[in-house]
Write a protein that holds these residues in place. Structure first.
Motif, mmCIF file in Angstrom:
data_model
loop_
_atom_site.group_PDB
_atom_site.id
_atom_site.type_symbol
_atom_site.label_atom_id
_atom_site.label_comp_id
_atom_site.label_asym_id
_atom_site.label_seq_id
_atom_site.Cartn_x
_atom_site.Cartn_y
_atom_site.Cartn_z
ATOM 1 N N PRO A 253 0.817 -1.222 0.000
ATOM 2 C CA PRO A 253 0.000 0.000 0.000
ATOM 3 C C PRO A 253 0.847 1.267 0.000
ATOM 4 C CG PRO A 253 -0.721 -1.553 1.701
ATOM 5 C CD PRO A 253 0.575 -2.062 1.178
ATOM 6 N N TRP A 273 -5.953 -2.639 4.225
ATOM 7 C CA TRP A 273 -5.376 -1.703 3.250
ATOM 8 C C TRP A 273 -5.707 -0.267 3.675
ATOM 9 C CZ3 TRP A 273 -2.748 -1.665 -1.552
ATOM 10 C CH2 TRP A 273 -2.868 -0.498 -2.300
ATOM 11 N N HIS A 277 -3.069 3.674 5.839
ATOM 12 C CA HIS A 277 -2.910 5.135 5.750
ATOM 13 C C HIS A 277 -4.297 5.764 5.699
ATOM 14 C CE1 HIS A 277 -1.849 9.129 4.198
ATOM 15 N NE2 HIS A 277 -0.640 8.895 4.677
ATOM 16 N N ASN A 280 -5.992 6.117 2.284
ATOM 17 C CA ASN A 280 -6.221 4.960 1.433
ATOM 18 C C ASN A 280 -7.704 4.661 1.275
ATOM 19 O OD1 ASN A 280 -3.490 4.741 1.214
ATOM 20 N ND2 ASN A 280 -3.347 2.668 2.042
#
Length: 407
Positions: A253, A273, A277, A280
Motif C-alpha cells: 500500500p 489496506w 494510511h 487509502n
C-alpha cells in the motif's frame, strides 16, 4: 507563484470566530466590506453583521453552492468560514475549482489550534480528526494507549458517543474535555471520564479533546497488518492473520491508493489496506448479500466505515469502478474474465495479488505467472494446539500466492 494584482483576487475567504468582527484583521474586514455578495452559514453571517452586501446561506449539501460562486468570477465575493478555511474547511474545496491566484484568504486559528492552546498540548504530538460530516467510526484506530486526540464534533451528541465508544472498548478511564464555542463570550471548557460521562447541555459547536487511558484488556486496533482474527465476524471466508500480513506486504500500500478487494468474504484485506494510511481507499466486491453486510460491520468495528462495498459477481461487478492501484483476488481467480478485467484496469506499476488453496486455482496462478510474469510463493503456517495432555503443531492449508506487477 507569480505576483498577482489584488484586483484579480475576486474571491475572499474569511475565517471568522465566535468573537465576530472584533476578531477580524483590518485586511479581512476590508475584504468583507468590499464584497458584493457574502456567502456563509447563518451563524457566520450573524457573527459578521452588520453587512452592506447581499448575503446568501449555503445550500444543503454545501457542494451545491460551489457552481454559483464560480459563476461570479471577477466580481467581488466573500465566503465566510469557521477559523482556518483550509483546515477541514471550505477553502480547500473552493481552491479545487478556482485558481489560487484568484483567491485572497484570511484565516484565523483553527479549532484545533484553539483547543491545543487551552490545554497546553503540542499540536504535532496530537491526532487531529474531523467527525463533522464524516463517519463517526473512523476515529477508532486513533484510540491508542497514551494518545491525545482532538476531534471536531458533528453536533452536541458527539462527546457522549465518543465516551460510550471508549468505554465499550475498555478505555473508560480516558479523560474527555469538551471545549464549547471557543473564542467567544459563550466559551466553556468541561471535562469528565468516558466511564459515566454525564455532561449535559453541550453546545452543538464543540471540539472534543481525549487523553486515552487504555486498560489491560482494552480493544486497541493494532498498527501492523495481520490483526487478530477475532476482530472479524466471519462465516469462514476470512484470510487468516498470518496470510493477511503477507498479502498486505505483497500489495505494498501507498498513501492515497485505491484497492479492489475482489471476492472480499469478510472484507479483511480491504479494511487493512485502508488502515495502512488515512488517505487509502478500498472497494470490496462481494457476491453474497449476507457477506456484504458482514463486511460493513467489520469495517465499522475496525475504523474504516468508508470502505465502499459493491454487491455483485465479478467480472460484471467490476465494470465502471474507479481504476485501482492494486487488486487482491481472494476468490474468483478461476472465473473467466476476472483476472483479465482486473489486469486491464490497473495502471503501469499497478499490482495484483491472488491467493489459492486449491490445486485448480494454483494451476490458474501458475498459468498467469507464465503469461504475465511476476512472482509466486507458497506460504505454510502451523499453529500449536493441544494433543491430549501435551501440545503439537497443526498445519493450516498452505496458500499459494501470485504477485503480478503491470509493466
Amino acid at each position: 507563484m507569480p505576483d498577482v494584482s489584488p484586483a484579480r483576487r475576486w474571491l475572499s475567504i474569511v475565517g471568522i470566530g465566535e468573537d465576530g468582527r472584533d476578531g477580524l484583521s483590518p485586511a479581512a474586514a476590508a475584504a468583507l466590506d468590499a464584497a458584493e455578495l457574502v456567502v456563509g452559514g447563518a451563524r457566520h453571517l450573524a457573527l459578521a453583521a452588520p453587512l452592506r452586501a447581499e448575503t446568501t446561506t449555503w445550500p444543503s449539501p454545501i457542494a451545491d453552492g460551489y457552481a454559483a460562486i464560480e459563476a461570479r468570477r471577477g466580481r467581488p465575493t466573500c465566503v465566510l468560514a469557521t477559523g482556518d478555511p483550509f483546515h477541514y474547511g471550505v477553502g480547500a474545496e473552493l481552491a479545487r475549482r478556482i485558481p489560487a491566484d484568484e483567491i485572497a484568504a484570511y484565516p484565523q486559528p483553527s479549532a484545533f489550534s484553539l483547543a491545543a492552546a487551552r490545554l497546553g498540548w503540542s499540536l504535532p504530538e496530537v491526532a487531529c480528526v474531523s467527525l463533522h460530516g464524516r463517519s463517526f467510526e473512523r476515529i477508532a484506530p486513533y484510540f491508542q494507549p497514551g494518545a491525545r486526540i482532538l476531534a471536531l464534533s458533528w453536533d452536541e451528541t458527539t462527546p457522549a458517543r465518543l465516551a460510550a465508544l471508549l468505554a465499550e472498548r475498555g478505555m473508560g478511564g480516558s479523560e474527555i474535555v469538551v471545549l464549547e464555542a471557543m473564542g467567544g463570550p459563550r466559551e466553556r471548557v468541561r471535562s469528565a471520564h468516558a466511564e459515566g460521562f454525564a455532561l449535559e447541555g453541550v453546545d452543538p459547536l464543540n471540539t472534543v479533546a481525549i487523553a486515552i487511558a487504555a486498560g489491560p484488556d482494552a480493544r486497541v486496533v493494532p498498527l501492523a497488518p495481520g490483526r487478530d482474527d477475532a476482530w472479524y465476524e466471519t462465516d469462514g471466508q476470512l484470510t487468516k492473520a498470518e496470510i493477511r500480513a503477507v498479502t498486505l506486504a505483497a500489495l505494498a500500500p501507498r498513501a492515497g491508493g485505491l484497492l479492489w478487494d475482489v471476492g472480499a468474504g469478510s472484507g479483511s484485506i480491504g479494511i487493512e489496506w485502508m488502515l495502512a494510511h488515512p488517505a487509502n481507499r478500498a472497494i470490496a466486491v462481494e457476491a453474497r448479500a449476507d457477506r456484504a453486510a458482514r463486511i460493513a460491520a467489520n469495517a465499522a468495528r475496525l475504523g474504516t466505515p468508508d470502505l465502499r462495498i459493491v454487491e455483485g459477481r465479478a467480472p460484471d461487478a467490476l465494470a465502471g469502478l474507479p481504476a485501482p492501484d492494486a487488486v487482491f483476488i481472494g476468490g474468483g481467480a478461476t472465473v473467466p474474465g476476472v483476472v483479465e478485467a482486473a489486469w486491464a484496469a490497473l495502471p503501469a506499476g499497478g499490482r495484483i495479488v491472488a491467493n489459492a488453496v486449491t490445486i485448480e486455482t494454483e494451476a490458474r496462478l501458475a498459468a498467469l505467472h507464465g503469461e504475465l510474469g511476476g512472482a509466486m510463493r507458497r506460504i505454510a503456517v502451523s499453529r500449536l494446539e493441544p494433543v491430549g495432555g501435551m501440545h503439537g503443531w497443526r498445519p493450516a492449508m498452505p496458500v499459494t500466492q501470485w504477485i503480478g506487477v503491470k509493466p
